[in-house]
Design a protein around this motif. Structure first.
Motif, mmCIF file in Angstrom:
data_model
loop_
_atom_site.group_PDB
_atom_site.id
_atom_site.type_symbol
_atom_site.label_atom_id
_atom_site.label_comp_id
_atom_site.label_asym_id
_atom_site.label_seq_id
_atom_site.Cartn_x
_atom_site.Cartn_y
_atom_site.Cartn_z
ATOM 1 N N GLU A 22 3.674 11.256 -5.781
ATOM 2 C CA GLU A 22 4.597 11.880 -6.740
ATOM 3 C C GLU A 22 3.948 12.083 -8.102
ATOM 4 N N ASN A 23 2.643 11.828 -8.193
ATOM 5 C CA ASN A 23 1.932 11.987 -9.466
ATOM 6 C C ASN A 23 2.480 11.115 -10.569
ATOM 7 N N ARG A 24 3.021 9.970 -10.196
ATOM 8 C CA ARG A 24 3.472 9.089 -11.272
ATOM 9 C C ARG A 24 2.896 7.675 -11.155
ATOM 10 N N TYR A 25 1.722 7.607 -10.522
ATOM 11 C CA TYR A 25 0.979 6.357 -10.518
ATOM 12 C C TYR A 25 0.372 6.183 -11.904
ATOM 13 N N ARG A 26 0.629 5.042 -12.493
ATOM 14 C CA ARG A 26 0.225 4.880 -13.893
ATOM 15 C C ARG A 26 -1.160 4.262 -14.036
ATOM 16 N N VAL A 27 -1.932 4.851 -14.911
ATOM 17 C CA VAL A 27 -3.261 4.313 -15.215
ATOM 18 C C VAL A 27 -3.260 3.929 -16.688
ATOM 19 N N PHE A 28 -3.640 2.717 -16.972
ATOM 20 C CA PHE A 28 -3.668 2.261 -18.362
ATOM 21 C C PHE A 28 -5.067 2.439 -18.933
ATOM 22 N N ALA A 29 -5.131 2.992 -20.122
ATOM 23 C CA ALA A 29 -6.424 3.173 -20.779
ATOM 24 C C ALA A 29 -6.924 1.832 -21.312
ATOM 25 N N GLU A 42 0.828 -1.192 0.000
ATOM 26 C CA GLU A 42 0.000 0.000 0.000
ATOM 27 C C GLU A 42 0.870 1.253 0.000
ATOM 28 N N ASN A 43 1.894 1.235 0.866
ATOM 29 C CA ASN A 43 2.802 2.387 0.932
ATOM 30 C C ASN A 43 3.516 2.624 -0.390
ATOM 31 N N ALA A 44 3.910 1.527 -1.015
ATOM 32 C CA ALA A 44 4.646 1.654 -2.278
ATOM 33 C C ALA A 44 3.772 2.338 -3.330
ATOM 34 N N ILE A 45 2.502 1.966 -3.363
ATOM 35 C CA ILE A 45 1.583 2.584 -4.329
ATOM 36 C C ILE A 45 1.277 4.030 -3.931
ATOM 37 N N ASP A 46 1.079 4.254 -2.633
ATOM 38 C CA ASP A 46 0.809 5.619 -2.154
ATOM 39 C C ASP A 46 1.924 6.574 -2.565
ATOM 40 N N GLN A 47 3.139 6.057 -2.469
ATOM 41 C CA GLN A 47 4.283 6.911 -2.805
ATOM 42 C C GLN A 47 4.229 7.341 -4.270
ATOM 43 N N LEU A 48 3.888 6.416 -5.140
ATOM 44 C CA LEU A 48 3.760 6.764 -6.562
ATOM 45 C C LEU A 48 2.676 7.808 -6.761
ATOM 46 N N GLN A 49 1.557 7.610 -6.026
ATOM 47 C CA GLN A 49 0.454 8.563 -6.179
ATOM 48 C C GLN A 49 0.844 9.950 -5.684
#
Ligand SMILES: *Cc1c(COP(=O)(O)O)cnc(C)c1O
Length: 442
Positions: free
Chosen positions: A17-24, A8-15
Motif C-alpha cells: 500500500e506504499n505506506r511502509y514507513r522508513v525513518f531517516a 511478514e504478511n503484515a509488513i508486506d501489506q504496508l509495503q
C-alpha cells in the motif's frame, strides 16, 4: 521461528500500500539547526546489507516539530546539563513510590501560570497526557458523553476509546454539527467536548470561542489539545487560547514540552480538583516513572525563555509567510493553512514517497511524506515546517528543489483549490494564506 509469516504478511501489506514507513537516520549538530547529518547504509543491489558501511551527508530539515529550534537553545542546553550534573539522570521511580523531583514541582507551577490555571500535571509525553486524561476523567462523570472532533489526534482517540464511555464524533470544526449533537442530549447529562487548537496536518484553527459558547449553553466541559500552539502563539507562548484571550473559557488545556519547547513530556492544566483527580486515578500517570529531573529543568528554561521573548515567535511567523509566498509564487499546491504548518498537496501515497525520496537524494532536503493513517487516503501530502532559523537561502533552495521534483515527477503546478470546496472557496487560498498575488503580464 513460530508465527513469523504473520508478521511478514503484515509488513508486506504496508509495503504493497506504499505506506511502509522508513525513518531517516539523522544527527542534529548543536549550532547548525536546521542542518543535520543524514546517514544511509551503502548497499549494492545484490549485496547483503552491511550496517557498518554507512555514508553521511549534510541535509536541511524542513519537517521538524522543534518549531523554534529551542532544542538547541543555549540556556535550555545549559539548564539540562547543569541539572544532570547536580541531580543525576533518572527520576528513580514513579511519583507514587519515590516522590516528585523538585524540578517537576517547579515545572508544574510554571505550566499552570502559562495557561492561567490553578494547577498542572506533567506526564512522560503529550501522547500519554491525552490518553491518560481522556480515559480517566469521563469515568468520573456519571453517564458521560464525549464529543470529539473527527480530526483529533490518535492519542485523544485512544484515551476516549479506553474510557469506555459513550462518544460522538462531530465533523471537523463544524459548529452546526457540534450543536446538533449537544442539543440532542439531556442538558444535565455530563459531557466533554474534546478538540485541538491547531490541527497539525492541515494547519487550521478551531473556532474556540464558539465551541466554548456552545459548551456553556449545553453544559459541557471543554478539553483542548494545544500541542501545536504552545510556545508559538500568544504573548507568552500560552497558545491560541492565550492569543484569543480564551484560556479561562477552556476547562482543560493540554500541551507538550516536546515540540516548540524542544524537550520531552506532556501536561494538562485546569482546576485543582480536576488535576487532583487525574493525578489520583489515571494509571498512565500513576504507574510509570516520572520524567528525569533534567528534562523538567530544561523545559522550565525553555518555557521561561519563550514567556519573556517574542523574538522567536515573530521570526517564526515571518519565515512561514516568506516560505508560503515563495511556494505560492511557483504555483506549488499549498493547502490553505492559517498557521505555521505548510501542507503541500500530493494526493497519492506513491508519489508522495517518491517526492520525499527525491528531495533527500537529489537536493539534500528532508521532508517526511505524510500518508495514511496520519491523514486520510488520497490526501497524502508533504508537511513543511519552517523555523526562525531557516534563512532566505534555505527557502530559495527549498523552492528550487520542489520545482525540480514536481517537474521530474510530472506533478501538476496549480494553486490548490480543495476538491470538496465550492466555487467561492477557490478564491480563498491566497486570502487564507495572507499572500500577495502577483499579477503576471498575461
Ligand atoms: C505530537 C502530538 C501529540 C503527542 O505529543 P508528544 O509529546 O509528542 O507525545 C498530541 N497531540 C497532537 C495533536 C500531536 O500532534
Amino acid at each position: 521461528m513460530k508465527h513469523q509469516h504473520y508478521f511478514e504478511n503484515a509488513i508486506d501489506q504496508l509495503q504493497a500500500e506504499n505506506r511502509y514507513r522508513v525513518f531517516a537516520d539523522l544527527e542534529r549538530v548543536v549550532g547548525s539547526f536546521p542542518k543535520a547529518i543524514y546517514r544511509t547504509c551503502d548497499t549494492n543491489q545484490d549485496e547483503v546489507k552491511d550496517r557498518t558501511k554507512t555514508s553521511a551527508k549534510e541535509v536541511t530539515i524542513w519537517c521538524s516539530n522543534d518549531y523554534l529550534g529551542m532544542g538547541q537553545h543555549e540556556s535550555v542546553i545549559r539548564a539540562m546539563s547543569d541539572s544532570v550534573s547536580n541531580i543525576g539522570t533518572g527520576a528513580g521511580g514513579t511519583r507514587n513510590i519515590s516522590g516528585t523531583s523538585h524540578p517537576i514541582v517547579e515545572l508544574e507551577k510554571e505550566l499552570a501560570d502559562l495557561h492561567g490555571k490553578e494547577a498542572a500535571l506533567v506526564f512522560t509525553s503529550g501522547f500519554v497526557s491525552n490518553q491518560a486524561t481522556l480515559s480517566t476523567l469521563p469515568k468520573l462523570l456519571p453517564n458521560c458523553l464525549i464529543i470529539s472532533d473527527e480530526f483529533n489526534h490518535a492519542s485523544m482517540i485512544e484515551g476516549i476509546r479506553q474510557s469506555g464511555c459513550a462518544k460522538k464524533i462531530f465533523r471537523h470544526n463544524d459548529l452546526e454539527h457540534l450543536e446538533m449533537i449537544l442539543a440532542a442530549e439531556d442538558v444535565n447529562r455530563p459531557k466533554i467536548i474534546a478538540f485541538e487548537s491547531v490541527y497539525s496536518m492541515d494547519g487550521d484553527v478551531a473556532p474556540i470561542r464558539e465551541i466554548a459558547d456552545l459548551a456553556d449553553q449545553y453544559n459541557a466541559l471543554t478539553y483542548i489539545d494545544e500541542v501545536h500552539a504552545v510556545g508559538m502563539y500568544g504573548d507568552h507562548g500560552g497558545g491560541i487560547t492565550e492569543r484569543e484571550g480564551l484560556a479561562h473559557r477552556i476547562d482543560i488545556i493540554e500541551g507538550t514540552l516536546a515540540k516548540a519547547f524542544g524537550v520531552l513530556g506532556g501536561y494538562i492544566t485546569g482546576t485543582r480538583k480536576i488535576i487532583d483527580c487525574v493525578r489520583s486515578y489515571a494509571p498512565g500517570f500513576i504507574f510509570t516513572t516520572a520524567l528525569p529531573p533534567a528534562i523538567a529543568s530544561a523545559a522550565i528554561s525553555s518555557i521561561q525563555h519563550l514567556k519573556n521573548s517574542s523574538l522567536e515567535r515573530e521570526q517564526h511567523q515571518l519565515r512561514v509567510l516568506e516560505t508560503k509566498q515563495a511556494l505560492y509564487d511557483e504555483e506549488l499546491p499549498l493547502m490553505p493553512s492559517q498557521t505555521h504548518i505548510i501542507p503541500l498537496w500530493v494526493g497519492d501515497a506513491d508519489l508522495c514517497k517518491k517526492a520525499s525520496d527525491r528531495l533527500m537524494q537529489e537536493h539534500d532536503i528532508y521532508i517526511q511524506p505524510i500518508n495514511y493513517p496520519t491523514v486520510p487516503r488520497g490526501t497524502e501530502r508533504l508537511r513543511i515546517t519552517p523555523s526562525p532559523l531557516h534563512s532566505q537561502d534555505h527557502i530559495k533552495a527549498l523552492t528550487d528543489a520542489l520545482v525540480e521534483t514536481w517537474t521530474f515527477l510530472e506533478l501538476p503546478f496549480e494553486h490548490y483549490d480543495g476538491s470538496n470546496e465550492d466555487e467561492t472557496g477557490k478564491q480563498s487560498v491566497s486570502d487564507q494564506l495572507q499572500l500577495v498575488v502577483h499579477k503576471s503580464g498575461g
